[in-house]
Design an enzyme around this catalytic site. Structure first.
Site, mmCIF file in Angstrom:
data_model
loop_
_atom_site.group_PDB
_atom_site.id
_atom_site.type_symbol
_atom_site.label_atom_id
_atom_site.label_comp_id
_atom_site.label_asym_id
_atom_site.label_seq_id
_atom_site.Cartn_x
_atom_site.Cartn_y
_atom_site.Cartn_z
ATOM 1 N N GLY A 127 0.831 -1.205 0.000
ATOM 2 C CA GLY A 127 0.000 0.000 0.000
ATOM 3 C C GLY A 127 0.865 1.254 0.000
ATOM 4 O O GLY A 127 0.558 2.233 0.677
ATOM 5 N N ALA A 128 1.933 1.224 -0.816
ATOM 6 C CA ALA A 128 2.942 2.296 -0.767
ATOM 7 C C ALA A 128 2.543 3.521 -1.579
ATOM 8 O O ALA A 128 3.268 4.509 -1.574
ATOM 9 C CB ALA A 128 4.281 1.756 -1.272
ATOM 10 N N ASN A 129 1.396 3.461 -2.260
ATOM 11 C CA ASN A 129 1.049 4.589 -3.133
ATOM 12 C C ASN A 129 0.232 5.669 -2.445
ATOM 13 O O ASN A 129 -0.075 6.687 -3.054
ATOM 14 C CB ASN A 129 0.273 4.089 -4.362
ATOM 15 N N GLY A 175 -1.132 7.676 1.508
ATOM 16 C CA GLY A 175 -1.172 7.830 2.964
ATOM 17 C C GLY A 175 0.120 7.461 3.668
ATOM 18 O O GLY A 175 1.217 7.922 3.309
ATOM 19 N N ILE A 176 -0.018 6.601 4.668
ATOM 20 C CA ILE A 176 1.109 6.250 5.528
ATOM 21 C C ILE A 176 2.175 5.462 4.756
ATOM 22 O O ILE A 176 3.376 5.691 4.933
ATOM 23 C CB ILE A 176 0.566 5.467 6.740
ATOM 24 N N GLY A 177 1.738 4.570 3.885
ATOM 25 C CA GLY A 177 2.700 3.791 3.094
ATOM 26 C C GLY A 177 3.536 4.686 2.198
ATOM 27 O O GLY A 177 4.752 4.490 2.051
ATOM 28 N N TYR A 190 -13.747 -4.329 10.764
ATOM 29 C CA TYR A 190 -12.459 -3.617 10.748
ATOM 30 C C TYR A 190 -11.709 -3.890 12.057
ATOM 31 O O TYR A 190 -10.514 -4.210 12.040
ATOM 32 C CB TYR A 190 -12.677 -2.119 10.569
ATOM 33 N N SER A 202 -4.125 -0.737 14.414
ATOM 34 C CA SER A 202 -4.904 0.479 14.660
ATOM 35 C C SER A 202 -5.420 0.449 16.095
ATOM 36 O O SER A 202 -5.597 -0.640 16.674
ATOM 37 C CB SER A 202 -6.115 0.502 13.714
HETATM 38 N N1 LIG Z 1 -5.095 6.880 8.695
HETATM 39 C C1 LIG Z 1 -5.365 6.531 9.962
HETATM 40 O O1 LIG Z 1 -5.766 7.360 10.788
HETATM 41 C C2 LIG Z 1 -5.168 5.124 10.401
HETATM 42 C C3 LIG Z 1 -5.485 4.801 11.716
HETATM 43 C C4 LIG Z 1 -5.269 3.505 12.169
HETATM 44 C C5 LIG Z 1 -4.717 2.561 11.323
HETATM 45 N N2 LIG Z 1 -4.428 2.875 10.033
HETATM 46 C C6 LIG Z 1 -3.835 1.829 9.176
HETATM 47 O O2 LIG Z 1 -2.805 2.371 8.380
HETATM 48 C C7 LIG Z 1 -2.665 1.587 7.191
HETATM 49 C C8 LIG Z 1 -2.533 2.500 5.988
HETATM 50 O O3 LIG Z 1 -3.722 3.234 5.814
HETATM 51 P P1 LIG Z 1 -3.765 4.750 5.327
HETATM 52 O O4 LIG Z 1 -4.382 5.532 6.412
HETATM 53 O O5 LIG Z 1 -2.474 5.175 4.775
HETATM 54 O O6 LIG Z 1 -4.880 4.626 4.169
HETATM 55 P P2 LIG Z 1 -4.871 4.876 2.602
HETATM 56 O O7 LIG Z 1 -4.332 6.236 2.287
HETATM 57 O O8 LIG Z 1 -6.254 4.555 2.154
HETATM 58 O O9 LIG Z 1 -3.850 3.785 2.061
HETATM 59 C C9 LIG Z 1 -4.188 2.427 2.061
HETATM 60 C C10 LIG Z 1 -3.322 1.701 1.060
HETATM 61 O O10 LIG Z 1 -3.697 0.308 1.041
HETATM 62 C C11 LIG Z 1 -3.866 -0.061 -0.308
HETATM 63 N N3 LIG Z 1 -4.764 -1.203 -0.497
HETATM 64 C C12 LIG Z 1 -6.079 -1.276 -0.238
HETATM 65 N N4 LIG Z 1 -6.566 -2.474 -0.646
HETATM 66 C C13 LIG Z 1 -5.524 -3.155 -1.178
HETATM 67 C C14 LIG Z 1 -5.370 -4.418 -1.771
HETATM 68 N N5 LIG Z 1 -6.414 -5.228 -1.976
HETATM 69 N N6 LIG Z 1 -4.145 -4.809 -2.176
HETATM 70 C C15 LIG Z 1 -3.089 -3.993 -2.025
HETATM 71 N N7 LIG Z 1 -3.162 -2.771 -1.483
HETATM 72 C C16 LIG Z 1 -4.371 -2.359 -1.068
HETATM 73 C C17 LIG Z 1 -4.397 1.181 -0.977
HETATM 74 O O11 LIG Z 1 -4.297 1.077 -2.393
HETATM 75 P P3 LIG Z 1 -5.241 1.959 -3.363
HETATM 76 O O12 LIG Z 1 -4.694 3.357 -3.316
HETATM 77 O O13 LIG Z 1 -5.084 1.289 -4.657
HETATM 78 O O14 LIG Z 1 -6.620 1.884 -2.786
HETATM 79 C C18 LIG Z 1 -3.481 2.222 -0.377
HETATM 80 O O15 LIG Z 1 -2.234 2.211 -1.015
HETATM 81 C C19 LIG Z 1 -3.875 0.654 7.154
HETATM 82 O O16 LIG Z 1 -3.474 -0.635 7.552
HETATM 83 C C20 LIG Z 1 -4.824 1.250 8.182
HETATM 84 O O17 LIG Z 1 -5.657 0.279 8.779
HETATM 85 C C21 LIG Z 1 -4.637 4.144 9.550
#
Ligand SMILES: NC(=O)c1ccc[n+]([C@@H]2O[C@H](COP(=O)([O-])OP(=O)(O)OC[C@H]3O[C@@H](n4cnc5c(N)ncnc54)[C@H](OP(=O)(O)O)[C@@H]3O)[C@@H](O)[C@H]2O)c1
Length: 304
Positions: free
Chosen positions: A20-22, A24-26, A167, A142
């Site tokens: 998920g490197a494209n 947010g956090i990745g 979730y 999370s």
């Molecule tokens: N943001 C927060 O406040 C928060 C809080 C608690 C935990 N987290 C955790 O942090 C992690 C990263 O989340 P984020 O906040 O950075 O969200 P994000 O910006 O939505 O990024 C999520 C990433 O996961 C990818 N992804 C989703 N489904 C996938 C699949 N089937 N195969 C491969 N990649 C997939 C997305 O790809 P696409 O761009 O193609 O959809 C995107 O690159 C998650 O595990 C989330 O549960 C986040």
């Protein structure tokens, strides 16, 4: 002084895989790992979105050593193809990708999508790559794990599906897996460590996936603007877990400020349910059976 990106040790010569490197956090973790000199495999379900993100990183980190590869965690064939395509040793695997609170759907293999992507896909990926991992596996959970419960009679929400509960279960699974992996690596006498982390609340694309209508999306965006920290700050616990020499197997790293939702990373304590060793063994056995990926690791010794 609180830990920040200037504390990341030199990563030259290190090879890291980030799922998920494209976004947010990745994406922000990838940027800082690349800035510190690491070669980063950006594992993305869309190569086009991955290449756009890689261009974005290169604009801020000229010469960043990046490789975009396709990985759809919602399809075990894709997970296998990705693992076969990664050459050589990997110092760090970052299990970051995730979806949150989406309406019920199923992966290519018939798993409920949140459980399938957030946990089972990463379980399979880790099992397929582990013999090439030399330093550590970091799994992003999370604070939502705290409300999560394992429903072993209905793991895929076939009888009863509630999207936030699903979730929570998937994020609890991340922790049960991370800790069980660490115990099994210890039992095998391996030097590889398994750690977990959480970003607190960071403004990313995650929240828009959880909105079921336009009004809810507006509320999520407003809350993100007011309460959340930036995606870059949300990446700090991941970066600490992935690079800090003092981070150890079994650690849970999260932001230490306001309600553990923002601020500098520190070692934290996860819920009692996340440290339930029986649940961890049960989930491990189920996950091996469901994915068909068996780890070559012994069961950890039982403790009194
Ligand atoms: N943001 C927060 O406040 C928060 C809080 C608690 C935990 N987290 C955790 O942090 C992690 C990263 O989340 P984020 O906040 O950075 O969200 P994000 O910006 O939505 O990024 C999520 C990433 O996961 C990818 N992804 C989703 N489904 C996938 C699949 N089937 N195969 C491969 N990649 C997939 C997305 O790809 P696409 O761009 O193609 O959809 C995107 O690159 C998650 O595990 C989330 O549960 C986040």
């Amino acid at each position: 002084m609180s830990w920040n990106t200037s504390d990341i040790p030199d990563q030259s010569g290190r090879r890291v895989v980030v799922t998920g490197a494209n976004s947010g956090i990745g994406l922000e973790a990838t940027r800082e790992l690349a800035r510190a000199g690491a070669y980063v495999v950006m594992a993305c379900r869309s190569v086009a979105r991955g290449e756009d993100a890689a261009d974005d990183v290169r604009r801020t980190v000229p010469g960043a050593d990046l490789d975009v590869r396709e990985l759809d965690l919602a399809d075990l064939d894709s997970v296998r193809a990705f693992a076969e395509g990664v050459e050589g040793e990997i110092d760090v695997l970052v299990n970051n990708a995730g979806v949150m609170a989406i309406p019920r759907s199923e992966t290519a293999d018939g798993f409920e999508t949140q459980f399938g992507v957030n946990h089972l896909g990463h379980f399979a990926l880790t099992g397929l790559l582990l013999d090439r991992v030399t330093d550590r596996v970091v799994t992003v959970s999370s604070r939502a794990h705290e409300g999560g419960e394992m429903d072993f009679d209905d793991l895929h929400g076939e009888r009863d599906y509630a999207r936030w509960e699903a979730y929570g279960q998937s994020k609890l699974s991340n922790l049960l897996f991370a800790y069980e992996l660490d115990r099994r690596l210890d039992a095998a006498g391996s030097d590889v460590e398994s750690l977990a982390c959480h970003p607190g609340w960071a403004a990313t694309e995650l929240q828009s996936g959880a909105a079921t209508n336009g009004a809810m999306e507006l509320v999520m965006r407003a809350a993100n603007a007011v309460v959340a920290q930036s995606a870059a700050d949300g990446a700090l616990p991941t970066l600490y877990a992935a690079t800090a020499p003092e981070a150890e197997g079994g650690d849970y790293i999260g932001p230490g400020g306001l309600f553990d939702m923002r601020g500098a990373p520190e070692k934290q304590r996860s819920s009692a349910r996340s440290r339930d060793r029986d649940a961890a063994r049960r989930l491990w056995e189920y996950s091996e059976e469901a994915t068909g990926v068996a780890f070559d690791l012994p069961e950890p010794e039982a403790t009194a």
